[in-house]
Design an enzyme around this catalytic site. Structure first.
Site, PDB file in Angstrom:
ATOM      1  N   ARG A  94      20.315  43.860   7.703  1.00 30.72           N
ATOM      2  CA  ARG A  94      19.701  43.747   6.382  1.00 30.72           C
ATOM      3  C   ARG A  94      20.785  43.506   5.333  1.00 30.72           C
ATOM      4  NH1 ARG A  94      14.867  42.366   4.148  1.00 30.72           N
ATOM      5  NH2 ARG A  94      14.090  43.819   2.587  1.00 30.72           N
ATOM      6  N   THR A 383       9.918  34.370   5.680  1.00 31.74           N
ATOM      7  CA  THR A 383      10.482  35.021   6.867  1.00 31.74           C
ATOM      8  C   THR A 383      10.096  34.264   8.149  1.00 31.74           C
ATOM      9  OG1 THR A 383      10.306  37.094   5.641  1.00 31.74           O
ATOM     10  CG2 THR A 383      10.778  37.292   7.952  1.00 31.74           C
ATOM     11  N   THR A 401      15.041  36.592   7.883  1.00 29.26           N
ATOM     12  CA  THR A 401      14.484  36.211   6.587  1.00 29.26           C
ATOM     13  C   THR A 401      15.541  35.813   5.574  1.00 29.26           C
ATOM     14  OG1 THR A 401      12.951  36.971   4.851  1.00 29.26           O
ATOM     15  CG2 THR A 401      14.551  38.566   5.670  1.00 29.26           C
ATOM     16  N   GLU A 403      13.901  36.050   2.513  1.00 35.06           N
ATOM     17  CA  GLU A 403      12.910  36.690   1.651  1.00 35.06           C
ATOM     18  C   GLU A 403      11.869  35.695   1.145  1.00 35.06           C
ATOM     19  OE1 GLU A 403      11.560  37.661  -1.615  1.00 35.06           O
ATOM     20  OE2 GLU A 403      10.538  39.210  -0.457  1.00 35.06           O
ATOM     21  N   GLU A 420      17.110  38.698  -1.387  1.00 35.66           N
ATOM     22  CA  GLU A 420      16.648  39.954  -0.797  1.00 35.66           C
ATOM     23  C   GLU A 420      16.642  41.123  -1.763  1.00 35.66           C
ATOM     24  OE1 GLU A 420      14.520  40.365   2.011  1.00 35.66           O
ATOM     25  OE2 GLU A 420      16.076  38.987   2.653  1.00 35.66           O
ATOM     26  N   SER A 447      12.347  47.104   3.827  1.00 35.56           N
ATOM     27  CA  SER A 447      11.720  45.929   4.432  1.00 35.56           C
ATOM     28  C   SER A 447      10.438  46.340   5.140  1.00 35.56           C
ATOM     29  CB  SER A 447      12.685  45.297   5.440  1.00 35.56           C
ATOM     30  OG  SER A 447      12.042  44.299   6.204  1.00 35.56           O
ATOM     31  N   SER A 448       9.571  45.359   5.380  1.00 42.08           N
ATOM     32  CA  SER A 448       8.384  45.571   6.217  1.00 42.08           C
ATOM     33  C   SER A 448       8.505  44.863   7.561  1.00 42.08           C
ATOM     34  CB  SER A 448       7.132  45.063   5.493  1.00 42.08           C
ATOM     35  OG  SER A 448       6.893  45.809   4.330  1.00 42.08           O
ATOM     36  N   GLY A 469       5.661  37.550   7.031  1.00 42.62           N
ATOM     37  CA  GLY A 469       4.478  37.788   6.214  1.00 42.62           C
ATOM     38  C   GLY A 469       4.646  38.793   5.104  1.00 42.62           C
ATOM     39  N   GLY A 470       5.897  39.050   4.653  1.00 44.16           N
ATOM     40  CA  GLY A 470       6.092  39.980   3.547  1.00 44.16           C
ATOM     41  C   GLY A 470       5.642  41.382   3.902  1.00 44.16           C
TER      42      GLY A 470
END
Length: 564
Positions: A94, A383, A401, A403, A420, A447-448, A469-470
């Site tokens: 990340r 992503t 990603t 973002e 990000e 993050s998801s 997909g956020g």
């Protein structure tokens, strides 16, 4: 004319319809967001490469052919299964905030949060990229082939050119913020129009960048000329110049972290821990769903959809309050996955009617002592995701990603830089309480992304899955897991089910005809319904008990699953 129109409609219907069957293979398989990336992964697997080797090759090609979604200018999470040691390890790549970043980074002069796009475009939203360091760390521990050999496909395609994929062409046609000179020139033809689907696009600048990384390793990215150009692009951005330094880049570390694992019925689910909220939130929602006999329901029946949406709602309420970068705050991971606690949360679900917006729990076991304010930071649905199983049974589930679509809109040496940092909360405090996911120097935004592995009762790997997909990623992955485990669908059929999502607000139902009746029925149970595109990018591989591999690729994107 009528005959030509009929033929055209038949071809259009075939193009829009999901694949009728899952891909099948006996030895290895790759499922990625683009056929060229899948083929690059397969070439590595055919040469005896590991799942990690194949993931590196695929990511480099995705940097070229799907630049709007992921790439070496962004970050990633990778969940790895070592078949020999029967061990699950996760890798955190990340992006981090520059050391100079402060909690008020995205507040305007009036002290109010900036609008999202005002914050996204430019240098201030760029986090220190993590993907290259993550891949180098994973390769050092799990690779079989030489690092340099994994870049050949991407370099060749960048030099010789590639046909512009449908999603890239569509994104370019909509995009209004590619105003930086390097990005504007690359993504548009000499007449100023964006590249169209099928036209040949070359990227010699990226070929040179990848050649440098192939020869010099990750250090060639984080120090020297490439790093200097990243810092320069961030500092001189036409909008919102940033404060990243050479020291920020040189000091970036990818981290190996313990997997978040827990039971679901007779299965074991393993995913990514903080700073991703994906592993915890998927597991929380699944555990709450154990109260309900999903297997007795038809796929996405009204009852099943209602129960899933309510479990999602409760899980997100806790996610938004408790989960952020665990290097900076004490995330009560054991408490959030405590089965007694989650049984109590599940008891709040009315089987027949929604309870509306859920309140975060006040009695999480082993809850941290600091009192944080809730946060619902926006994450846009860009992503990418790839799932790979190699000939030895090792597996990679990696979500990657930059973002937002086209990230910060800053291009450096042929690749885009992420935005990000806008995954942090723009508000550093709520009602006088600090937000756990506020901006801080060196911190990783929540993050998801939910790269996930599923094991059976004998601890045999059975499913490799994930999605872009956020902040809806969690619910897309949840749907697919339930589809395979509870409804016995193959991964292609599970992926193709309509997407449903609740992030502790409206119940979002994919806008398509086969979900219309479901939306009406859920509204009758009190759900506030929002219809939208809900564009997932799920890629999954199921491993059957006889070793057969079944692959699924999301029909909503350009991806493909294939193997030998």
């Amino acid at each position: 004319m009528r005959r030509l129109l009929l033929i055209s409609l038949l071809f259009l219907t075939a193009a829009l319809a999901p694949p009728a069957h899952a891909a099948r293979a006996q030895t290895y398989m790759a499922a990625t967001a683009n056929p060229m990336a899948t083929e690059a992964a397969l070439r590595i697997l055919r040469a005896g490469g590991s799942a990690v080797d194949a993931a590196i090759a695929a990511q480099m090609v995705l940097t070229l052919v799907e630049p709007q979604a992921s790439g070496i200018g962004g970050g990633a999470f990778l969940v790895h299964y070592d078949a020999k040691d029967r061990a699950v390890v996760t890798y955190d790549g990340r992006e981090t905030a520059p050391a100079a970043a402060t909690p008020d980074r995205f507040l305007g002069p009036d002290g109010k949060p900036l609008s999202f796009m005002d914050a996204v475009v430019g240098g201030k939203s760029v986090g220190v990229p993590g993907t290259v360091r993550l891949l180098a760390l994973a390769h050092r521990e799990q690779g079989r082939l030489l690092w340099a050999d994994l870049f050949a496909d991407a370099i060749r395609l960048a030099e010789q050119g590639f046909p512009v994929p449908p999603r890239l062409a569509a994104a370019l046609a909509r995009e209004k913020h590619l105003t930086q000179a390097a990005a504007r020139v690359y993504f548009h033809k000499s007449d100023g129009t964006p590249w169209a689907e099928g036209e040949t696009l070359k990227n010699p600048a990226l070929a040179d960048t990848l050649r440098r990384i192939a020869e010099g390793g990750a250090e060639a990215f984080y120090t020297g000329a490439i790093a200097e150009d990243i810092v320069q692009a961030v500092a001189t951005a036409p909008r919102n110049p940033g404060d990243m330094t050479m020291a920020d880049l040189a000091g970036y570390e990818a981290k190996q972290r313990p997997a978040v694992c827990g039971p679901y019925r007779n299965w074991k689910i393993c995913g990514m821990g903080p700073p991703s909220s994906g592993g915890l939130t998927v597991l929380m929602a699944l555990t709450m769903l154990e109260r309900f006999d999903l297997a007795a329901e038809a796929p996405l029946s009204v009852d099943a959809a209602h129960w899933m949406l309510e479990a999602q709602r409760l899980a997100y309420a806790d996610r938004n309050l408790f989960i952020a970068d665990s290097d900076f705050i004490d995330v009560p991971m054991d408490g959030l996955t405590d089965r007694g606690y989650l049984a109590g949360r599940a008891a709040l679900i009315d089987p027949a009617r929604t309870e509306g917006e859920a309140v975060p729990a006040g009695d999480v076991p082993r809850k941290r002592t600091q009192n944080f304010g809730p946060d619902n930071a926006l994450q846009l649905p860009s992503t990418s995701h790839l799932s790979i199983v190699d000939a030895a049974g090792n597996a990679v589930s990696m979500t990657t990603t930059i973002e937002a679509v086209f990230g910060s809109r800053l291009m450096v040496r042929g690749f885009l830089l992420n935005n990000e940092l806008t995954d942090f909360s723009f508000r550093p405090a709520v009602d006088g309480r600090p937000v756990a996911n506020r901006v801080e120097g060196g911190k990783r935004s929540r993050s998801s992304m939910s790269p996930t592995l599923v094991f059976d009762g004998d601890d045999e790997l059975r499913l490799v899955v994930g999605s872009p997909g956020g902040s809806q990623i969690i619910n897309y992955v949840l749907k697919t897991i339930v589809g395979v485990l509870d409804w016995g669908l193959d991964p292609q059929a599970a992926i193709a089910l309509p997407n449903i999502s609740n992030r502790n607000g409206d119940s979002e139902i994919e806008r398509r005809m086969d979900a219309d009746a479901l939306a009406v029925a859920l509204a009758g149970r009190g759900h506030r319904i929002e219809r939208g595109s809900l564009v997932s990018g799920l890629h999954a591989i199921q491993i059957l008990p006889d070793g057969t591999l079944l692959g699924g690729a999301d029909p909503r994107r350009d991806g493909v699953a294939a193997g030998d």
